[in-house]
Enzyme design. Structure first.
Site, PDB file in Angstrom:
ATOM      1  CG  LEU A 199      50.048  35.804  41.313  1.00 52.43           C
ATOM      2  CD1 LEU A 199      49.468  36.617  40.174  1.00 52.43           C
ATOM      3  CD2 LEU A 199      48.791  34.870  41.613  1.00 52.43           C
ATOM      4  CD  GLU A 201      47.514  40.811  36.188  1.00 45.32           C
ATOM      5  OE1 GLU A 201      46.939  41.237  34.672  1.00 45.32           O
ATOM      6  OE2 GLU A 201      45.762  40.760  37.244  1.00 45.32           O
ATOM      7  CE  LYS A 270      50.313  41.927  46.602  1.00 41.59           C
ATOM      8  NZ  LYS A 270      51.152  41.268  45.542  1.00 41.59           N
ATOM      9  CG  PHE A 315      60.939  45.235  39.050  1.00 42.34           C
ATOM     10  CD1 PHE A 315      59.555  46.032  39.120  1.00 42.34           C
ATOM     11  CD2 PHE A 315      61.166  44.161  39.539  1.00 42.34           C
ATOM     12  CE1 PHE A 315      57.958  45.183  39.218  1.00 42.34           C
ATOM     13  CE2 PHE A 315      60.348  43.277  39.055  1.00 42.34           C
ATOM     14  CZ  PHE A 315      58.682  44.018  38.896  1.00 42.34           C
ATOM     15  CG  LEU A 316      67.449  48.980  38.217  1.00 43.89           C
ATOM     16  CD1 LEU A 316      68.776  48.621  38.359  1.00 43.89           C
ATOM     17  CD2 LEU A 316      66.572  50.086  39.317  1.00 43.89           C
ATOM     18  N   GLY A 319      61.053  52.964  31.131  1.00 42.63           N
ATOM     19  CA  GLY A 319      59.704  52.923  29.980  1.00 42.63           C
ATOM     20  C   GLY A 319      59.164  53.822  30.596  1.00 42.63           C
ATOM     21  CB  CYS A 326      48.923  45.084  41.714  1.00 41.62           C
ATOM     22  SG  CYS A 326      47.629  43.795  41.561  1.00 41.62           S
ATOM     23  CE  LYS A 329      44.278  46.373  43.478  1.00 42.21           C
ATOM     24  NZ  LYS A 329      45.088  46.070  45.073  1.00 42.21           N
TER      25      LYS A 329
HETATM   26  P1  NAD Z   1      39.976  40.557  39.408  1.00 44.92           P
HETATM   27  O1  NAD Z   1      38.814  41.499  39.795  1.00 44.92           O
HETATM   28  O2  NAD Z   1      40.741  39.692  38.338  1.00 44.92           O
HETATM   29  O3  NAD Z   1      39.170  39.255  40.179  1.00 44.92           O
HETATM   30  C1  NAD Z   1      37.863  39.150  41.558  1.00 44.92           C
HETATM   31  C2  NAD Z   1      36.825  37.989  41.506  1.00 44.92           C
HETATM   32  O4  NAD Z   1      36.181  38.247  42.555  1.00 44.92           O
HETATM   33  C3  NAD Z   1      36.141  38.532  40.003  1.00 44.92           C
HETATM   34  O5  NAD Z   1      36.126  37.626  39.169  1.00 44.92           O
HETATM   35  C4  NAD Z   1      34.538  39.216  40.180  1.00 44.92           C
HETATM   36  O6  NAD Z   1      33.648  38.828  39.927  1.00 44.92           O
HETATM   37  C5  NAD Z   1      35.008  38.240  41.613  1.00 44.92           C
HETATM   38  N1  NAD Z   1      33.938  38.650  42.925  1.00 44.92           N
HETATM   39  C6  NAD Z   1      33.696  40.140  43.569  1.00 44.92           C
HETATM   40  N2  NAD Z   1      32.792  39.880  44.364  1.00 44.92           N
HETATM   41  C7  NAD Z   1      32.494  38.578  45.211  1.00 44.92           C
HETATM   42  C8  NAD Z   1      31.841  37.917  45.636  1.00 44.92           C
HETATM   43  N3  NAD Z   1      30.552  38.790  46.621  1.00 44.92           N
HETATM   44  N4  NAD Z   1      32.016  36.710  45.404  1.00 44.92           N
HETATM   45  C9  NAD Z   1      32.062  36.089  44.545  1.00 44.92           C
HETATM   46  N5  NAD Z   1      32.951  36.643  43.842  1.00 44.92           N
HETATM   47  C10 NAD Z   1      33.556  37.645  43.705  1.00 44.92           C
HETATM   48  O7  NAD Z   1      40.884  40.668  40.707  1.00 44.92           O
HETATM   49  P2  NAD Z   1      42.404  39.967  40.995  1.00 44.92           P
HETATM   50  O8  NAD Z   1      43.121  40.505  39.837  1.00 44.92           O
HETATM   51  O9  NAD Z   1      41.963  38.355  40.637  1.00 44.92           O
HETATM   52  O10 NAD Z   1      42.556  40.502  41.951  1.00 44.92           O
HETATM   53  C11 NAD Z   1      42.157  39.551  43.461  1.00 44.92           C
HETATM   54  C12 NAD Z   1      43.301  40.443  44.372  1.00 44.92           C
HETATM   55  O11 NAD Z   1      44.155  40.113  44.285  1.00 44.92           O
HETATM   56  C13 NAD Z   1      42.936  42.151  44.875  1.00 44.92           C
HETATM   57  O12 NAD Z   1      42.921  42.149  45.987  1.00 44.92           O
HETATM   58  C14 NAD Z   1      44.472  42.438  43.964  1.00 44.92           C
HETATM   59  O13 NAD Z   1      45.382  43.211  44.731  1.00 44.92           O
HETATM   60  C15 NAD Z   1      45.806  41.247  44.344  1.00 44.92           C
HETATM   61  N6  NAD Z   1      46.212  41.142  43.668  1.00 44.92           N
HETATM   62  C16 NAD Z   1      46.298  40.519  42.226  1.00 44.92           C
HETATM   63  C17 NAD Z   1      47.516  40.686  41.155  1.00 44.92           C
HETATM   64  C18 NAD Z   1      47.587  40.767  39.403  1.00 44.92           C
HETATM   65  O14 NAD Z   1      48.353  40.156  39.654  1.00 44.92           O
HETATM   66  N7  NAD Z   1      46.239  40.494  39.191  1.00 44.92           N
HETATM   67  C19 NAD Z   1      48.523  39.958  42.211  1.00 44.92           C
HETATM   68  C20 NAD Z   1      48.990  40.026  43.547  1.00 44.92           C
HETATM   69  C21 NAD Z   1      47.735  39.816  44.378  1.00 44.92           C
END
Ligand code: NAD
Length: 514
Positions: A199, A201, A270, A315-316, A319, A326, A329
């Site tokens: 997904l 954001e 991924k 993605f072209l 900017g 994401c 990292k």
């Molecule tokens: P985030 O920081 O928004 O959310 C993580 C949540 O996990 C937080 O609310 C935190 O309090 C909770 N958490 C941490 N430790 C915990 C525990 N021990 N028990 C219960 N809850 C706990 O992170 P995110 O953006 O949702 O990303 C999560 C994962 O998904 C990452 O690996 C990220 O790379 C991946 N991802 C993110 C996106 C994006 O657009 N944000 C898209 C695809 C994949």
């Protein structure tokens, strides 16, 4: 340790799951339509009881969408304030359609708790969606994942599929399995599946319910089957025929596709996908810098390239480069994985280098347009790392504002959604202020900087903007305008990958600063 289940000692909010989650009847006054978990399950034979750990951008969206697919979801987070907010009807992140999905299912299809043990005990599949931030070496910091797996190990009492949804390096699946073994969990009681999330954001709900693909990395058919059931409404198309389904790219006739692979392949899909998208962005930015130098137009170049079906237009966009939680990292983590395996993947290092340089390139454009920055008043339009989100993690806008402040500028910022989060890292001060709208931010500005690609910033009333500013200079890091539009309104326009268009009269202040 055998399978003796230690009770979670951690304080929880609410102390126990709601009655609906415990399968009891709702009392008078409870949410209309709130159906107890067990009864809901009986009504929907393909309904799966799911625990999602983490209620961030991925966990919360997944929890809401799984509930919309008819599953029974317990969403767990160890952030008590966040869970309290979610239980009381609040929504901690800005994401289109999320509020309405939560309003539809909160208390029935999805409940929130800090009690991980109870969530795991009551679920057939447990999704791990906690953060995997970048560590000091570039590698992903998997300590949150490990902490969660250790807690899960204490609560597994029956066959459970543990699903890694967080973005993780290859072999994390194996490590999860090893940690569960070390905690003495019976190997017959679990499988570990990789189900990366793609997904974006800003369009997270639509992306989740209308995915380009669903990837399931499973070591055996039993585990894969649970995931097939979970995503069944999307892959059969039945969800799209349902009343109230969010419309989008998939339909009953053209349902979502699910690809089953090995766990290692799923993990690499991924990382490789994000790295490839980051590469596209860095590539077009490098071309943009060349285009600008030789008086070509990057928008024409991108259009010409994107029409090639082998390349595609997405993605072209030249900017400020990529940001967010994401791409930066994930590129670093993927590069680290390659290094660990002795693979020369220097290309990823170059992708990062170009991306970092792009922020410098923009800062230098501001300097070129304004000469010195000390005491200059700058309007910063945008704080989020991209439009349609309030996420400021690794936002180019925040980074650039910090550079401007260090150079002595005074910044007045506006963002439609990210100002509260931004105030945590850029607290309001004499030289850092926040405005209620973009025209207020632009009032008496020596230059207006467009830093985030919000739709609102692509349809500014340019006449009104020109009346508000001190000098009519717009420096656009997102190429939201055609240079001729700005020129027609008497604005000097500096953008990315196109030559700057200076107005002859721009040096004359037209009114005294207020
Ligand atoms: P985030 O920081 O928004 O959310 C993580 C949540 O996990 C937080 O609310 C935190 O309090 C909770 N958490 C941490 N430790 C915990 C525990 N021990 N028990 C219960 N809850 C706990 O992170 P995110 O953006 O949702 O990303 C999560 C994962 O998904 C990452 O690996 C990220 O790379 C991946 N991802 C993110 C996106 C994006 O657009 N944000 C898209 C695809 C994949």
């Amino acid at each position: 340790m055998g399978l003796s289940r230690q009770k979670d000692q951690q304080a929880s909010y609410p102390p126990r799951l709601g009655r609906a989650a415990r399968g009891e009847q709702p009392k008078n006054g409870e949410l209309a339509g709130a159906m107890p978990r067990r009864r809901r399950q009986q009504h929907m034979s393909n309904s799966v009881s799911i625990c999602v750990i983490g209620s961030g951008y991925v966990g919360l969206v997944a929890a809401a969408c799984f509930a919309d697919l008819g599953h029974n979801v317990i969403c767990v987070d160890n952030d008590e304030a966040r869970v309290k907010l979610l239980c009381s009807g609040g929504v901690p992140i800005f994401e289109a359609h999320l509020s309405e999905l939560l309003a539809r299912h909160r208390g029935s299809g999805v409940v929130f708790t800090t009690n991980l043990a109870e969530g795991v005990e009551k679920s057939e599949a447990v999704f791990i969606a906690v953060g995997t931030p970048q560590g000091d070496t570039g590698a992903a910091d998997l300590s949150y994942v490990e902490a969660v797996v250790s807690e899960i190990a204490r609560s597994i009492a029956k066959y459970t599929v543990i699903v890694e949804k967080s973005t993780v390096p290859v072999y994390t699946n194996d490590w999860i399995r090893r940690v569960l073994h070390r905690h003495g969990v019976d190997p017959n009681h679990f499988d570990v599946v990789s189900n990366p999330e793609f997904l974006r954001e800003g369009t997270a709900i639509a992306d989740f319910l209308h995915p380009d693909r669903i990837v399931v990395g499973a070591g055996n058919e039993r585990a894969a089957e649970v995931l097939r059931r979970i995503y069944g409404p999307l892959t059969s198309g039945s969800y799209y025929a349902k009343k109230g389904a969010l419309p989008g790219a998939c339909s009953r006739e053209n349902p979502a596709r699910l690809l089953v692979t090995s766990a290692q392949s799923a993990e690499i899909i991924k990382h490789a996908s994000n790295a490839f998208l980051a590469l596209k962005i860095s590539f077009i930015n490098a071309v943009a810098n060349l285009a600008e130098d030789v008086d070509a137009d990057i928008e024409d170049i991108a259009a010409g390239m994107g029409l090639d079906s082998r390349i595609g237009p997405k993605f072209l966009r030249a900017g400020l480069g990529y940001g967010g939680s994401c791409f930066p990292k994930d590129v670093a983590a993927f590069h680290w994985v390659a290094q660990q395996r002795g693979i020369d993947f220097q290309l990823l290092q170059e992708v990062r280098k170009i991306n970092e340089t792009q922020r410098e390139v923009f800062f230098n454009k501001v300097l070129s347009a304004l000469w010195t920055l000390r005491g200059k008043r700058l309007a910063a339009l945008g704080l989020a790392f991209k439009g349609d989100t309030d996420d400021i993690r690794d936002s180019p806008a925040i980074d650039i504002i910090r550079k401007l402040l260090r150079a002595g500028a005074h910044v007045v910022a506006y963002d439609p959604a990210a100002m509260e989060r931004a105030k945590e890292v850029l607290p309001p001060a004499e030289n850092m202020r926040y405005a209620a709208d973009l025209y207020q931010a632009a009032k008496d500005a020596d230059a207006v900087l467009i830093l985030t690609d919000w739709k609102e910033f692509a349809k500014i009333d340019l006449a009104q903007l020109n009346r508000a500013v001190h000098f009519p200079i717009v420096i656009d890091g997102r190429n939201l305008y055609k240079p001729e539009q700005m020129q027609a309104h008497g604005l000097t326009y500096v953008s990315v990958g196109r030559s700057a268009k200076y107005q002859a009269q721009e040096g004359k202040p037209r009114k005294a600063k207020g």
